[in-house]
Each structure stands twice: as C-alpha cells, then as structure tokens.
Motif scaffolding. Structure first.
Motif, PDB file in Angstrom:
ATOM      1  N   SER A 180      10.561  10.185   6.942  1.00  0.00           N
ATOM      2  CA  SER A 180      11.011   9.604   8.191  1.00  0.00           C
ATOM      3  C   SER A 180       9.663   9.228   8.768  1.00  0.00           C
ATOM      4  O   SER A 180       9.537   7.998   9.536  1.00  0.00           O
ATOM      5  N   LEU A 181       8.340   9.726   8.558  1.00  0.00           N
ATOM      6  CA  LEU A 181       7.049   9.404   9.093  1.00  0.00           C
ATOM      7  C   LEU A 181       6.690   7.994   8.615  1.00  0.00           C
ATOM      8  O   LEU A 181       6.255   7.205   9.092  1.00  0.00           O
ATOM      9  N   THR A 182       7.205   7.695   7.177  1.00  0.00           N
ATOM     10  CA  THR A 182       6.876   6.549   6.343  1.00  0.00           C
ATOM     11  C   THR A 182       7.653   5.516   6.943  1.00  0.00           C
ATOM     12  O   THR A 182       7.125   4.412   7.118  1.00  0.00           O
ATOM     13  N   MET A 183       9.128   5.566   7.129  1.00  0.00           N
ATOM     14  CA  MET A 183       9.890   4.604   7.724  1.00  0.00           C
ATOM     15  C   MET A 183       9.424   4.280   9.070  1.00  0.00           C
ATOM     16  O   MET A 183       9.483   3.027   9.453  1.00  0.00           O
ATOM     17  N   LEU A 184       8.906   5.172   9.902  1.00  0.00           N
ATOM     18  CA  LEU A 184       8.872   4.891  11.316  1.00  0.00           C
ATOM     19  C   LEU A 184       7.521   4.020  11.114  1.00  0.00           C
ATOM     20  O   LEU A 184       7.323   3.220  12.085  1.00  0.00           O
ATOM     21  N   ALA A 185       6.485   4.107  10.256  1.00  0.00           N
ATOM     22  CA  ALA A 185       5.248   3.635  10.370  1.00  0.00           C
ATOM     23  C   ALA A 185       5.709   1.993   9.933  1.00  0.00           C
ATOM     24  O   ALA A 185       5.281   1.190  10.350  1.00  0.00           O
ATOM     25  N   PHE A 186       6.527   1.934   8.769  1.00  0.00           N
ATOM     26  CA  PHE A 186       7.141   0.592   8.468  1.00  0.00           C
ATOM     27  C   PHE A 186       7.833  -0.267   9.270  1.00  0.00           C
ATOM     28  O   PHE A 186       7.393  -1.387   9.648  1.00  0.00           O
ATOM     29  N   GLU A 187       8.637   0.364  10.183  1.00  0.00           N
ATOM     30  CA  GLU A 187       9.489  -0.236  11.194  1.00  0.00           C
ATOM     31  C   GLU A 187       8.536  -0.905  12.356  1.00  0.00           C
ATOM     32  O   GLU A 187       8.640  -1.744  12.877  1.00  0.00           O
ATOM     33  N   ARG A 188       7.483   0.152  12.674  1.00  0.00           N
ATOM     34  CA  ARG A 188       6.514  -0.252  13.757  1.00  0.00           C
ATOM     35  C   ARG A 188       5.787  -1.453  13.161  1.00  0.00           C
ATOM     36  O   ARG A 188       5.521  -2.496  14.045  1.00  0.00           O
ATOM     37  N   TYR A 189       5.510  -1.431  12.111  1.00  0.00           N
ATOM     38  CA  TYR A 189       4.715  -2.540  11.235  1.00  0.00           C
ATOM     39  C   TYR A 189       5.589  -3.877  11.414  1.00  0.00           C
ATOM     40  O   TYR A 189       5.048  -4.910  11.773  1.00  0.00           O
ATOM     41  N   SER A 190       6.869  -3.744  11.014  1.00  0.00           N
ATOM     42  CA  SER A 190       7.891  -4.924  11.223  1.00  0.00           C
ATOM     43  C   SER A 190       7.877  -5.506  12.448  1.00  0.00           C
ATOM     44  O   SER A 190       7.843  -6.843  12.721  1.00  0.00           O
ATOM     45  N   VAL A 191       7.989  -4.397  13.322  1.00  0.00           N
ATOM     46  CA  VAL A 191       7.875  -5.208  14.911  1.00  0.00           C
ATOM     47  C   VAL A 191       7.003  -5.718  15.303  1.00  0.00           C
ATOM     48  O   VAL A 191       6.936  -6.820  16.062  1.00  0.00           O
ATOM     49  N   VAL A 192       5.734  -5.252  15.001  1.00  0.00           N
ATOM     50  CA  VAL A 192       4.470  -5.980  15.572  1.00  0.00           C
ATOM     51  C   VAL A 192       3.837  -7.039  14.832  1.00  0.00           C
ATOM     52  O   VAL A 192       3.382  -8.060  15.210  1.00  0.00           O
ATOM     53  N   CYS A 193       4.013  -7.046  13.501  1.00  0.00           N
ATOM     54  CA  CYS A 193       3.197  -7.881  12.561  1.00  0.00           C
ATOM     55  C   CYS A 193       4.204  -8.891  11.956  1.00  0.00           C
ATOM     56  O   CYS A 193       3.571  -9.978  11.598  1.00  0.00           O
ATOM     57  N   GLU A 194       5.549  -8.908  11.994  1.00  0.00           N
ATOM     58  CA  GLU A 194       6.428  -9.579  11.416  1.00  0.00           C
ATOM     59  C   GLU A 194       6.992 -10.484  12.297  1.00  0.00           C
ATOM     60  O   GLU A 194       7.498  -9.995  13.532  1.00  0.00           O
ATOM     61  N   PRO A 195       6.992 -11.857  12.303  1.00  0.00           N
ATOM     62  CA  PRO A 195       7.424 -12.803  13.845  1.00  0.00           C
ATOM     63  C   PRO A 195       8.822 -12.469  13.996  1.00  0.00           C
ATOM     64  O   PRO A 195       9.279 -12.461  15.133  1.00  0.00           O
ATOM     65  N   VAL A 196       9.484 -12.154  12.936  1.00  0.00           N
ATOM     66  CA  VAL A 196      11.138 -11.909  13.405  1.00  0.00           C
ATOM     67  C   VAL A 196      11.448 -10.481  13.298  1.00  0.00           C
ATOM     68  O   VAL A 196      12.717  -9.874  13.164  1.00  0.00           O
ATOM     69  N   ALA A 241       0.478   4.917   1.007  1.00  0.00           N
ATOM     70  CA  ALA A 241       0.274   3.606   1.100  1.00  0.00           C
ATOM     71  C   ALA A 241       1.030   2.919   1.946  1.00  0.00           C
ATOM     72  O   ALA A 241       0.266   1.954   2.786  1.00  0.00           O
ATOM     73  N   ILE A 242       2.196   3.070   2.334  1.00  0.00           N
ATOM     74  CA  ILE A 242       2.943   2.540   3.062  1.00  0.00           C
ATOM     75  C   ILE A 242       2.412   2.737   4.588  1.00  0.00           C
ATOM     76  O   ILE A 242       2.184   1.856   5.467  1.00  0.00           O
ATOM     77  N   ILE A 243       1.942   4.091   4.874  1.00  0.00           N
ATOM     78  CA  ILE A 243       1.430   4.453   6.235  1.00  0.00           C
ATOM     79  C   ILE A 243       0.520   3.799   6.572  1.00  0.00           C
ATOM     80  O   ILE A 243       0.025   3.113   7.590  1.00  0.00           O
ATOM     81  N   VAL A 244      -0.452   3.884   5.528  1.00  0.00           N
ATOM     82  CA  VAL A 244      -2.024   3.308   5.770  1.00  0.00           C
ATOM     83  C   VAL A 244      -1.799   1.640   5.829  1.00  0.00           C
ATOM     84  O   VAL A 244      -2.487   1.001   6.891  1.00  0.00           O
ATOM     85  N   PHE A 245      -0.880   0.937   5.355  1.00  0.00           N
ATOM     86  CA  PHE A 245      -0.937  -0.211   5.218  1.00  0.00           C
ATOM     87  C   PHE A 245      -0.060  -0.672   6.696  1.00  0.00           C
ATOM     88  O   PHE A 245      -0.963  -1.716   7.084  1.00  0.00           O
ATOM     89  N   SER A 246       0.730   0.028   7.081  1.00  0.00           N
ATOM     90  CA  SER A 246       1.518  -0.279   8.273  1.00  0.00           C
ATOM     91  C   SER A 246       0.637  -0.267   9.515  1.00  0.00           C
ATOM     92  O   SER A 246       0.592  -1.026  10.302  1.00  0.00           O
TER      93      SER A 246
END
Length: 272
Positions: free
Chosen positions: A84-100, A172-177
C-alpha cells in the motif's frame, strides 16, 4: 507490545473514522492511505494483541493451529501495508511527474490497485501453507511468523523470492517515486526563479524532510526483517540468539503506530 497495540489501534481507527466521515477525503490517493490503516489495524489485532498475551505467559500457549493463523495473518497484512505504501508512492509520482497523471488517476484505478495489492500479497502469504516455507514459532517463541530459521532449500528459495518481491521492488519504487517528486519540485522552483517569480525554500526543505522521514521509517520497519532472512540464507550454520531473532519482528510490528502519524497527521506538505 501492549503500548504498541494501544497506539496502533487508536491511530488507525482514528484515520479510518476521519476518512470515512469527511467526503472531501474520498479521493483515489486516500484510498491507499485508508487501505494502509485498515491492514495495519488488522495486523495489530491479529498479531500484536496476541503477542501481549503470549509474552505474559512466556510461550505461545494457544496451540499450533493458532500459531499458523497468526503467522499467516501478520505476514499477509504486513505485506499488504508494505505494498500500500508502494502504490501510494507510485500514484503520487504519477500525479506530480506525469503530464496526464492526474487524469489517469481515478477511483476505478484506485480500486484496481487495491485488488492487485490484496491478491498479489495473498499469493505470498498462502505459499507457506502449501509447503513453500512454513509458519511457526520464532525467536523467543512467543509469536509466530514465517519459518525464518528453518534450514531447507524450500525455505531458502521462498526467502529469496520474498526478498525480491516484498522488499527490493517496493524500495526501488518508493525511492524512485519520491526522488522524482523531489527533483520535479526542485526544477519547478528553479524555473519560477529564472522567470523572476518568488519561491518558498522553507516549503521545499519541509517536503524533503517529510520524504526522507517516509523512506527512513519504511527501512527501519522492514530492513531488519530482510537482513535477518538473508543471513539465514547466506550462512545457514550461523547461530542466531532467540532475542536477536525476535527483534526484527518487533520492528515490523511498530509500523502500524507511526504509519498514520507520517502519512496523515504530519503530512501537510506532500499532496494527498
């Protein structure tokens, strides 16, 4: 363990009740925070509260079947929290860093993420019930978990696969995100400054501290568990004192206390 249980139950129940009460908190990202609190609460009820009683008696007096149940429950709900922590980090990355990213993130996608988490983690939690590793007493024999100390190729292969899928990949996902989020924030502030605008360096520093706090807390919880498992695999003949073998599980059982504090009560800088 008693204090751990009290604070874990209080903190996570508070998060669940507040999230359910206020409709403005019902967004896709908070779905993962709610899921985190739910799994942490279940891990506490099925793990920490039982350990309070068994520690008082000095041994796991509830029998072999209940020992297997506790080991399964703690393992299952623990890795659900981890992912859950991992998916949370990735979704935050998607919202902030991905244009869409913000457009792609929907309630439906959030529920699909939850389905993935619970099914994926169920596979790893069920595997020891079918002979790939096992569940049993650990450390000072007052709690049960994966048979970390079992010397067999079945257990070694499970621990290696578990290490990769339930530690290396999430880390890896958390640190990258979060690293990408910090880099994106830094670039945005520099761009604003170059265009003559005013930025808030203090705000950027607070975000950096919060992200570091998240990552360090995650590692403090799960790194001892992982190191212990790897030691067993790399050096099977090494004698491990029962108290030393117990400490990693106690570190993991503290996560339901500080997860709500980090991800809800202190988290005003990072978007939710």
């Amino acid at each position: 363990m008693f204090l751990n249980a009290v604070f874990s139950i209080f903190n996570n129940l508070l998060v669940i009740l507040v999230t359910m009460k206020y409709p403005q908190l019902h967004n896709p990202i908070n779905i993962f925070i709610l899921n985190l609190s739910f799994s942490d609460l279940l891990m506490t009820l099925c793990g920490t509260t039982i350990v309070v009683s068994t520690n008082y008696h000095g041994y796991f007096y509830l029998g072999e079947k209940f020992c297997v149940f506790q080991g399964f429950a703690v393992n299952y709900f623990g890795i659900v929290s981890l992912w859950s922590l991992t998916m949370l980090a990735f979704e935050r990355y998607s919202v902030v860093c991905e244009p869409v990213g913000a457009l792609k993130l929907s309630t439906q996608r959030g529920y699909q993420g939850l389905a993935f988490i619970w099914l994926f983690c169920l596979v790893w939690a069920i595997a020891p019930l079918f002979g790939w590793s096992s569940y049993g007493p650990e450390g000072v024999q007052t709690s049960c978990s994966i048979g970390w100390e079992e010397r067999s190729w079945s257990n070694y292969s499970y621990l290696i696969a578990y290490f990769l899928t339930c530690f290396i990949i999430p880390v890896a996902i958390i640190v990258f995100s979060y690293g990408s989020i910090l880099l994106s924030l830094h670039k945005l502030n520099r761009k604003i400054e170059n265009q003559g605008g005013k930025t808030n360096p203090e705000e950027e520093r607070r975000v950096i501290v919060m992200v570091l706090f998240m990552v360090i807390a995650f590692l403090a919880c799960w790194l001892p568990y992982t190191v212990f498992a790897l030691i067993v695999v790399i050096k099977p003949t090494l004698y491990i004192h029962p108290l030393a073998a117990t400490l990693p599980t106690y570190f993991a059982k503290t996560s339901p206390v500080y997860n709500p504090i980090i991800y809800i009560f202190l988290n005003k800088q990072v978007m939710t």
